[in-house]
Write a protein that holds these residues in place. Structure first.
Motif, PDB file in Angstrom:
ATOM      1  N   SER A 238      52.743   7.764  -1.040  1.00 33.84           N
ATOM      2  CA  SER A 238      51.856   8.071   0.088  1.00 33.84           C
ATOM      3  C   SER A 238      50.396   8.093  -0.366  1.00 33.84           C
ATOM      4  O   SER A 238      49.505   7.651   0.377  1.00 33.84           O
ATOM      5  N   ILE A 239      50.145   8.603  -1.557  1.00 34.55           N
ATOM      6  CA  ILE A 239      48.783   8.603  -2.092  1.00 34.55           C
ATOM      7  C   ILE A 239      48.289   7.178  -2.282  1.00 34.55           C
ATOM      8  O   ILE A 239      47.176   6.824  -1.873  1.00 34.55           O
ATOM      9  N   ILE A 240      49.114   6.348  -2.902  1.00 29.50           N
ATOM     10  CA  ILE A 240      48.735   4.948  -3.110  1.00 29.50           C
ATOM     11  C   ILE A 240      48.429   4.274  -1.776  1.00 29.50           C
ATOM     12  O   ILE A 240      47.404   3.588  -1.626  1.00 29.50           O
ATOM     13  N   ALA A 241      49.293   4.464  -0.797  1.00 29.72           N
ATOM     14  CA  ALA A 241      49.096   3.843   0.507  1.00 29.72           C
ATOM     15  C   ALA A 241      47.811   4.314   1.168  1.00 29.72           C
ATOM     16  O   ALA A 241      47.033   3.520   1.717  1.00 29.72           O
ATOM     17  N   GLY A 242      47.565   5.624   1.131  1.00 31.02           N
ATOM     18  CA  GLY A 242      46.348   6.153   1.728  1.00 31.02           C
ATOM     19  C   GLY A 242      45.095   5.610   1.066  1.00 31.02           C
ATOM     20  O   GLY A 242      44.107   5.279   1.742  1.00 31.02           O
TER      21      GLY A 242
ATOM     22  N   VAL B 262      53.533   7.222   5.564  1.00 24.34           N
ATOM     23  CA  VAL B 262      54.530   6.920   4.532  1.00 24.34           C
ATOM     24  C   VAL B 262      55.448   8.114   4.317  1.00 24.34           C
ATOM     25  O   VAL B 262      56.675   7.962   4.190  1.00 24.34           O
ATOM     26  N   VAL B 263      54.882   9.307   4.277  1.00 20.95           N
ATOM     27  CA  VAL B 263      55.705  10.509   4.095  1.00 20.95           C
ATOM     28  C   VAL B 263      56.743  10.622   5.211  1.00 20.95           C
ATOM     29  O   VAL B 263      57.918  10.931   4.965  1.00 20.95           O
ATOM     30  N   LEU B 264      56.328  10.364   6.434  1.00 13.78           N
ATOM     31  CA  LEU B 264      57.213  10.498   7.592  1.00 13.78           C
ATOM     32  C   LEU B 264      58.085   9.265   7.808  1.00 13.78           C
ATOM     33  O   LEU B 264      58.914   9.247   8.727  1.00 13.78           O
ATOM     34  N   ASP B 265      57.904   8.240   6.974  1.00 16.86           N
ATOM     35  CA  ASP B 265      58.677   7.001   7.054  1.00 16.86           C
ATOM     36  C   ASP B 265      58.565   6.367   8.450  1.00 16.86           C
ATOM     37  O   ASP B 265      59.559   5.965   9.057  1.00 16.86           O
ATOM     38  N   LEU B 266      57.347   6.275   8.949  1.00 15.94           N
ATOM     39  CA  LEU B 266      57.124   5.678  10.259  1.00 15.94           C
ATOM     40  C   LEU B 266      57.408   4.187  10.218  1.00 15.94           C
ATOM     41  O   LEU B 266      57.174   3.515   9.208  1.00 15.94           O
TER      42      LEU B 266
END
Length: 460
Positions: free
Chosen positions: A131-135, A171-175
């Motif tokens: 999630s960090i990488i994606a953000g 990403v955390v919530l797997d949307l």
């Protein structure tokens, strides 16, 4: 006929929906741990300072309940409050990371939101890293696309940080693709943060980072529950790009997404003040150390840098910690007297130090054309020091120590972490937390980080 390019929201949301399954190299994961360590250092140092402490009082109905850490306070909160408080706290001491090409601090909004979301759903540490990488990847690309014109009025950490937080939480919530698209679309209309907020002595600047973390979190959880946004919010006629920038190339923002990673090119701050002053500080210290200069012998100082740096840090006062951090003359003078600009540089004794004040009064600022042409791809400064015996020494500092082309090593990052984290924890506790952060990943729970910090504080 060439098919039309995907909309930027479409391109970013497809990337976010694939992030959970994407293969990520050890090199990129290592840099994700580096930015997490750097974020935690700044957060622990700022946790007990205003306006983070004010927010804890203001949000008392949302603090003391929930499952998300308010880092540095041995308390829990609801996720939006945790994201807001932690995002704010991590920006207070001005030691947070920078994406140079975007004039942007991604760590505060992205990681604050990512950790709050991970703790809320009890996600794994692997999910936290992804999630960090994606953000970082989504927001740094948007930031680079809209600069330098965006920075005339807007604080990128408050505006673009909202997209970064929304991307991380998606990403955390797997949307899925559609949900992630609407999370980013809603983040676009939440994005705000005016530069006027840090051109005077106010608490608003760190609130920009916290508000971006909170807004991004809300955008993503709302999208999961069916809230829709304008999917052309970036490129539309009245959208983010048109309103806040000029001549944006959104296709360039998507190029290489998922293949090349901006997170490996972050600036790690080496001084505790505004990043626009760093090249001048580094240049002044170079002359001081190279020629063995004594402040008693200095007649005048001339500092030339790019115009944006002068706009933001050319203020004439250094009466308060806020003014000191955004006063180019003051931080250069402090560095020449003490050899560094660390946390104590802005306490009352240093701000009123007569030797520093005399040097400030002898310092002239000007726009250096070489630095101006290089900005924003490089942050340079020219420093000239004339002594009382009329000797003059000059140095052009082409980049900042800590920038990607003069990066801090892992041991140097660790030294910074230890110095800042000891504002909140004991030496042995800091070492234990650092070891834990270097090992983040795999199936272990993201809650382990907050649990460790709270256990340290409970033990005294």
């Amino acid at each position: 006929m060439k098919p039309p390019s995907p909309s930027p929201i479409c391109g970013f949301s497809s990337y976010l929906a694939d992030m959970r399954q994407m293969e990520i190299s050890d090199h990129v994961l290592h840099h994700a741990r580096r930015v997490l360590i750097d974020y935690m250092a700044a957060l622990l140092a700022g946790a007990d300072k205003e306006p983070a402490t004010n927010l804890i009082q203001a949000l008392d109905a949302e603090v003391g309940i929930g499952r998300c850490s308010v880092t540095g306070h041995s308390m829990m909160a609801l996720p939006r409050a945790a994201a807001l408080i932690n995002g704010t706290a991590s920006h207070i001491v001005e030691f947070d990371d920078i994406f140079r090409d975007g004039i942007y601090h991604p760590g505060c909004p992205v990681i604050a939101a990512a950790i709050a979301a991970c703790e809320q759903v009890e996600a794994s540490q692997d999910t936290l890293l992804r999630s960090i990488i994606a953000g970082y990847e989504v927001s740094t690309r948007i930031a680079a696309a809209i600069q330098p014109s965006h920075y005339r009025y807007w604080h990128t950490t408050g505006t673009v940080g909202t997209f970064g937080a929304a991307a991380a939480v998606s990403v955390v919530l797997d949307l899925n693709v559609e949900q992630a698209a609407h999370a980013l679309a809603t983040a676009g209309t939440f994005a705000a943060g005016l530069q006027q907020a840090f051109r005077s002595d106010a608490m608003s600047k760190p609130l920009h980072a916290g508000r971006a973390a909170e807004g991004g979190y809300l955008a993503a959880v709302s999208a999961r529950c069916g809230v829709t946004g304008a999917l052309d919010v970036l490129e539309g006629e009245a959208g983010f790009g048109a309103a806040m920038s000029t001549d944006v190339d959104w296709q360039a923002a998507l190029d290489g997404l998922g293949k090349t990673y901006n997170i490996v090119h972050m600036t790690v701050k080496n001084h505790g003040c505004c990043g626009h002053t760093f090249a001048a500080i580094d240049g002044a210290l170079y002359l001081r150390d190279r020629h063995g200069l004594s402040v008693d012998d200095i007649e005048t100082i001339r500092v030339g840098t790019y115009q944006v740096a002068l706009n933001v840090t050319g203020n004439p006062r250094h009466n308060t910690p806020f003014e000191g951090k955004f006063n180019l003359r003051y931080v250069v003078a402090h560095a020449l007297v003490f050899g560094s600009v660390r946390l104590n540089a802005f306490d009352a004794d240093h701000l009123s130090n007569p030797v520093i004040t005399q040097l400030v009064d002898r310092t002239e600022l000007f726009c250096d054309q070489k630095a101006e042409r290089a900005f924003p791809a490089a942050r340079g400064a020219r420093v000239s020091i004339r002594l009382k015996n009329q000797q003059t020494f000059e140095h052009y500092q082409p980049t900042r120590i800590g920038d990607p082309d003069a990066a801090l090593s892992d041991p140097q990052l660790e030294a910074k972490f230890i110095e800042l984290a000891e504002e909140c924890l004991t030496g042995s506790q800091v070492r234990g937390l650092l070891d834990l952060l270097w090992q983040v990943g795999g199936g272990r729970s993201s809650l382990e980080i907050g649990d460790f910090i709270r256990a340290c504080q409970a033990s005294g």
